[in-house]
Design a protein around this motif. Structure first.
Motif, PDB file in Angstrom:
ATOM      1  N   THR A   1      13.404  -6.234   5.589  1.00  0.00           N
ATOM      2  CA  THR A   1      13.647  -6.992   4.365  1.00  0.00           C
ATOM      3  C   THR A   1      12.495  -6.856   3.384  1.00  0.00           C
ATOM      4  N   VAL A   2      11.256  -6.985   3.880  1.00  0.00           N
ATOM      5  CA  VAL A   2      10.116  -6.911   2.961  1.00  0.00           C
ATOM      6  C   VAL A   2       9.948  -5.500   2.411  1.00  0.00           C
ATOM      7  N   PHE A   3      10.211  -4.467   3.217  1.00  0.00           N
ATOM      8  CA  PHE A   3      10.132  -3.104   2.699  1.00  0.00           C
ATOM      9  C   PHE A   3      11.224  -2.862   1.657  1.00  0.00           C
ATOM     10  N   SER A   4      12.413  -3.400   1.902  1.00  0.00           N
ATOM     11  CA  SER A   4      13.501  -3.248   0.946  1.00  0.00           C
ATOM     12  C   SER A   4      13.197  -3.990  -0.354  1.00  0.00           C
ATOM     13  N   TYR A   5      12.705  -5.220  -0.228  1.00  0.00           N
ATOM     14  CA  TYR A   5      12.389  -6.028  -1.415  1.00  0.00           C
ATOM     15  C   TYR A   5      11.298  -5.367  -2.247  1.00  0.00           C
ATOM     16  N   PHE A   6      10.244  -4.900  -1.590  1.00  0.00           N
ATOM     17  CA  PHE A   6       9.167  -4.248  -2.319  1.00  0.00           C
ATOM     18  C   PHE A   6       9.656  -2.980  -3.012  1.00  0.00           C
ATOM     19  N   SER A   7      10.490  -2.199  -2.327  1.00  0.00           N
ATOM     20  CA  SER A   7      10.989  -0.963  -2.936  1.00  0.00           C
ATOM     21  C   SER A   7      11.744  -1.251  -4.221  1.00  0.00           C
ATOM     22  N   SER A   8      12.539  -2.309  -4.232  1.00  0.00           N
ATOM     23  CA  SER A   8      13.360  -2.618  -5.397  1.00  0.00           C
ATOM     24  C   SER A   8      12.555  -3.255  -6.519  1.00  0.00           C
ATOM     25  N   VAL A   9      11.752  -4.274  -6.184  1.00  0.00           N
ATOM     26  CA  VAL A   9      11.015  -5.005  -7.211  1.00  0.00           C
ATOM     27  C   VAL A   9       9.979  -4.116  -7.895  1.00  0.00           C
ATOM     28  N   PHE A  10       9.268  -3.312  -7.128  1.00  0.00           N
ATOM     29  CA  PHE A  10       8.236  -2.487  -7.739  1.00  0.00           C
ATOM     30  C   PHE A  10       8.812  -1.232  -8.392  1.00  0.00           C
ATOM     31  N   ALA A  11       9.965  -0.758  -7.915  1.00  0.00           N
ATOM     32  CA  ALA A  11      10.638   0.316  -8.646  1.00  0.00           C
ATOM     33  C   ALA A  11      11.065  -0.177 -10.019  1.00  0.00           C
ATOM     34  N   ALA A  12      11.535  -1.428 -10.085  1.00  0.00           N
ATOM     35  CA  ALA A  12      11.950  -1.999 -11.370  1.00  0.00           C
ATOM     36  C   ALA A  12      10.755  -2.274 -12.272  1.00  0.00           C
ATOM     37  N   SER A  13       9.716  -2.930 -11.742  1.00  0.00           N
ATOM     38  CA  SER A  13       8.593  -3.331 -12.585  1.00  0.00           C
ATOM     39  C   SER A  13       7.770  -2.128 -13.061  1.00  0.00           C
ATOM     40  N   LYS A  14       7.646  -1.090 -12.236  1.00  0.00           N
ATOM     41  CA  LYS A  14       6.847   0.072 -12.634  1.00  0.00           C
ATOM     42  C   LYS A  14       7.633   1.035 -13.524  1.00  0.00           C
ATOM     43  N   ASN A  15       8.953   1.018 -13.450  1.00  0.00           N
ATOM     44  CA  ASN A  15       9.743   1.836 -14.362  1.00  0.00           C
ATOM     45  C   ASN A  15       9.931   1.164 -15.719  1.00  0.00           C
ATOM     46  N   PHE A  16       9.749  -0.163 -15.765  1.00  0.00           N
ATOM     47  CA  PHE A  16       9.872  -0.907 -17.023  1.00  0.00           C
ATOM     48  C   PHE A  16       8.649  -1.801 -17.197  1.00  0.00           C
ATOM     49  N   PRO A  17       7.445  -1.214 -17.358  1.00  0.00           N
ATOM     50  CA  PRO A  17       6.215  -2.017 -17.398  1.00  0.00           C
ATOM     51  C   PRO A  17       6.114  -2.941 -18.598  1.00  0.00           C
ATOM     52  N   HIS A  18       6.795  -2.632 -19.705  1.00  0.00           N
ATOM     53  CA  HIS A  18       6.730  -3.480 -20.894  1.00  0.00           C
ATOM     54  C   HIS A  18       7.618  -4.718 -20.768  1.00  0.00           C
TER      55      HIS A  18
ATOM     56  N   LYS B   1       0.821  -1.202   0.000  1.00  0.00           N
ATOM     57  CA  LYS B   1       0.000   0.000   0.000  1.00  0.00           C
ATOM     58  C   LYS B   1       0.859   1.258   0.000  1.00  0.00           C
ATOM     59  N   VAL B   2       1.974   1.215   0.732  1.00  0.00           N
ATOM     60  CA  VAL B   2       2.907   2.348   0.726  1.00  0.00           C
ATOM     61  C   VAL B   2       3.468   2.561  -0.674  1.00  0.00           C
ATOM     62  N   ILE B   3       3.785   1.458  -1.358  1.00  0.00           N
ATOM     63  CA  ILE B   3       4.265   1.546  -2.742  1.00  0.00           C
ATOM     64  C   ILE B   3       3.207   2.201  -3.625  1.00  0.00           C
ATOM     65  N   ASP B   4       1.956   1.742  -3.513  1.00  0.00           N
ATOM     66  CA  ASP B   4       0.882   2.267  -4.359  1.00  0.00           C
ATOM     67  C   ASP B   4       0.601   3.742  -4.089  1.00  0.00           C
ATOM     68  N   CYS B   5       0.706   4.159  -2.823  1.00  0.00           N
ATOM     69  CA  CYS B   5       0.321   5.527  -2.444  1.00  0.00           C
ATOM     70  C   CYS B   5       1.475   6.519  -2.527  1.00  0.00           C
ATOM     71  N   TYR B   6       2.691   6.109  -2.143  1.00  0.00           N
ATOM     72  CA  TYR B   6       3.812   7.046  -2.050  1.00  0.00           C
ATOM     73  C   TYR B   6       4.939   6.735  -3.019  1.00  0.00           C
ATOM     74  N   GLY B   7       5.227   5.460  -3.221  1.00  0.00           N
ATOM     75  CA  GLY B   7       6.304   5.096  -4.118  1.00  0.00           C
ATOM     76  C   GLY B   7       7.395   4.307  -3.420  1.00  0.00           C
ATOM     77  N   PRO B   8       8.316   3.728  -4.182  1.00  0.00           N
ATOM     78  CA  PRO B   8       9.369   2.885  -3.609  1.00  0.00           C
ATOM     79  C   PRO B   8      10.293   3.616  -2.643  1.00  0.00           C
ATOM     80  N   TRP B   9      10.477   4.924  -2.843  1.00  0.00           N
ATOM     81  CA  TRP B   9      11.409   5.657  -1.975  1.00  0.00           C
ATOM     82  C   TRP B   9      10.994   5.586  -0.508  1.00  0.00           C
TER      83      TRP B   9
END
Length: 503
Positions: free
Chosen positions: A136-153, A78-86
């Motif tokens: 760990t889960v906050f770090s993993y989510f920040s990295s995986v979703f930063a990657a997937s949302k910056n390269f959606p294709h 939810k933090v990723i969806d609302c604020y972003g990976p940072w």
């Protein structure tokens, strides 16, 4: 006629590339330093020796690290969806520094002549390790979703690469531990190693808080042509339509709508009402739960067996027990990493799916060869074979490489495929939330398999409280695990049929 765009009207593409490069560097740095909790097998021998912790107590601490990743995963999403990976990166900086720092402090202040383990000390260690797992889960989510949302294709490749580096983290950290923090007489210097992790993880994730942002799609950055009258605009649209028609006939692609309002408005309760969600959750329960049982207890599994190729004396100042355990940790980590690197691009090639992309993005669907559920079926099959091998084939440490590889491959495979599965079925708009809910399955699976292992081992431990040795310490555990993995394989076949053509 077509007109050139105004200079500088494309949103400063060079600045965007710099920001994207910095985000990629932070993604790599975050995930490569985030796997500290998976180094617990390196810590457990020292904890058992110096603090006299029993196997159930060690399992409790390990479980606090493993299952602690999951209760707050929906919040992290939810933090990723609302604020972003940072925001997740910033949170993990504080959590890692606090957890590892307090864990090191607790061990450093304990007496060396402990005769019986302290319940209060064990509880504090478990709590501190839980804090690390939340980081760990906050770090993993920040990295995986930063990657997937910056390269959606290229979601499969982006997710696979970032999660592969996460899988490589235990190898990287275990090399640092054995090379710089191990001594010939005392083994791993746990307090100093954990202080190092607290400092390293804190600094890396603070930097990530300034650089890990989801940039808007390129299409949104390109300005419309200026000074275009109605006639020219019609000509421009005709040219675009003609170009799209030619592209469609040449490559046989399908352009899908950029948004899906039904999926955007879907609530968490709507997802939970889907029976297939619970079938998928059971598969995740089995695969991740049993694999994390192995990852958290591989140290005691190694020590329960006699060495064959590892000498009994120290090598290069490192005790043989540490060498054997570190070898298995690295084997799990490397197989996990290779699995993620291979499965991500392979899934994009053989099972291309068009996620419900963010507004402004355009999805393309290529030829579909096989369902992505096949990767889950393959993972279950690997686990069945591995657990049966543990029951009938393992008699020494030299044969444990099968267990390490057999746990690492499915673990990496499911983490790589899950985000694209979730986004394909339930949409990308609430991907963080839905993925976070689903990933709670190991919160129940890991304790189930881990305490099964702990109590079977405790039942065969010597009366004087020493460590259990021999295959009887875990043979029943892996026999039960093989049967449950077979049920999970059947569940994947149901999902394959239910989601035919969707994933």
């Amino acid at each position: 006629m077509l007109f050139p765009t105004k200079p500088g009207s494309n949103g400063k593409p060079y600045l965007r590339r710099v920001r994207l490069a910095l985000a990629c560097v932070s993604i790599v740095a975050n995930v490569i330093c985030a796997g500290g909790i998976f180094c617990f097998p390196l810590l457990s021998p020292a904890l058992a020796t110096h603090l006299n912790l029993t196997q159930p107590e060690l399992t409790t601490i390990a479980l606090a690290g493993m299952v602690g990743q999951y209760p707050l995963s929906a919040l992290a999403g939810k933090v990723i969806d609302c604020y972003g990976p940072w925001a997740c990166s910033l949170a993990s900086a504080g959590l890692f520094s606090t957890g590892f720092g307090l864990f090191a402090r607790e061990i450093a202040q304990s007496r060396e002549d402990v005769i019986r383990s302290s319940d209060s000390s064990c509880n504090r260690l478990a709590f501190y390790f839980f804090i690390c797992s939340v980081g760990t889960v906050f770090s993993y989510f920040s990295s995986v979703f930063a990657a997937s949302k910056n390269f959606p294709h290229y979601m499969g490749l982006a997710t696979g690469t970032s999660s592969a580096l996460f899988g490589l983290s235990p190898t990287f950290l275990s090399i640092l531990a054995t090379r710089y923090f191990s001594h010939p007489d005392t083994g791993l210097d746990v307090p100093h190693f954990l202080r190092f992790l607290a400092l390293l993880c804190g600094c890396v994730h603070i930097v990530g808080a300034f650089t890990m942002h989801v940039l808007p799609p390129v299409e949104e950055n390109i300005s419309q042509p200026f000074d275009v009258d109605a006639e020219d605009q019609a000509e421009l649209e005709d040219e675009r339509t003609s170009l799209l028609s030619k592209t469609h006939s040449a490559t046989s692609v399908e352009v899908v709508p950029a948004t899906d309002e039904d999926l955007r408005s879907q609530t968490a309760l709507d997802v939970l009402k889907d029976s297939n969600f619970w079938v998928l959750a059971f598969v995740v329960f089995v695969i991740l739960g049993s694999c994390e049982m192995i990852m958290s207890n591989i140290g005691t599994i190694v020590l329960s067996l006699p060495p064959r190729y590892f000498p009994t004396a120290a090598v290069d100042g490192i005790p043989s027990g540490d060498i054997a355990t570190s070898t298995q940790v690295r084997t799990i980590s490397i197989s996990n990493t290779i699995s993620r690197l291979v499965v991500g691009p392979l899934a994009d090639i053989v099972s291309p799916v068009t996620s419900h992309l963010q507004p402004g993005s355009r999805g393309v669907r290529r030829k579909h060869l096989i369902s992505r559920i096949a990767f889950l079926t393959f993972s279950c099959f690997i686990l069945i074979c591995t657990y049966l091998w543990m029951v009938v084939g393992v008699r020494s440490q030299a044969a444990l490489w099968v267990l390490s590889i057999g746990a690492g491959i499915p673990y990496g495979c499911i983490f790589t495929v899950l985000p694209s599965l979730v986004s394909s079925i339930w949409g990308i708009h609430n991907l963080g939330r839905n993925y976070g809910i689903l990933i709670n399955a190991p919160f129940f699976g890991t304790p189930t398999f881990s305490y099964l292992y702990a109590f079977v081992a405790a039942a065969h431990a010597p009366a004087d409280g020493g460590m259990c040795t021999g295959v009887q310490c875990w043979r029943a555990t892996f026999g039960v695990s093989a049967g449950v993995a077979a049920l999970a394989l059947v569940a994947t076949l149901r999902l394959w049929k239910a989601w035919r053509g969707k994933v």
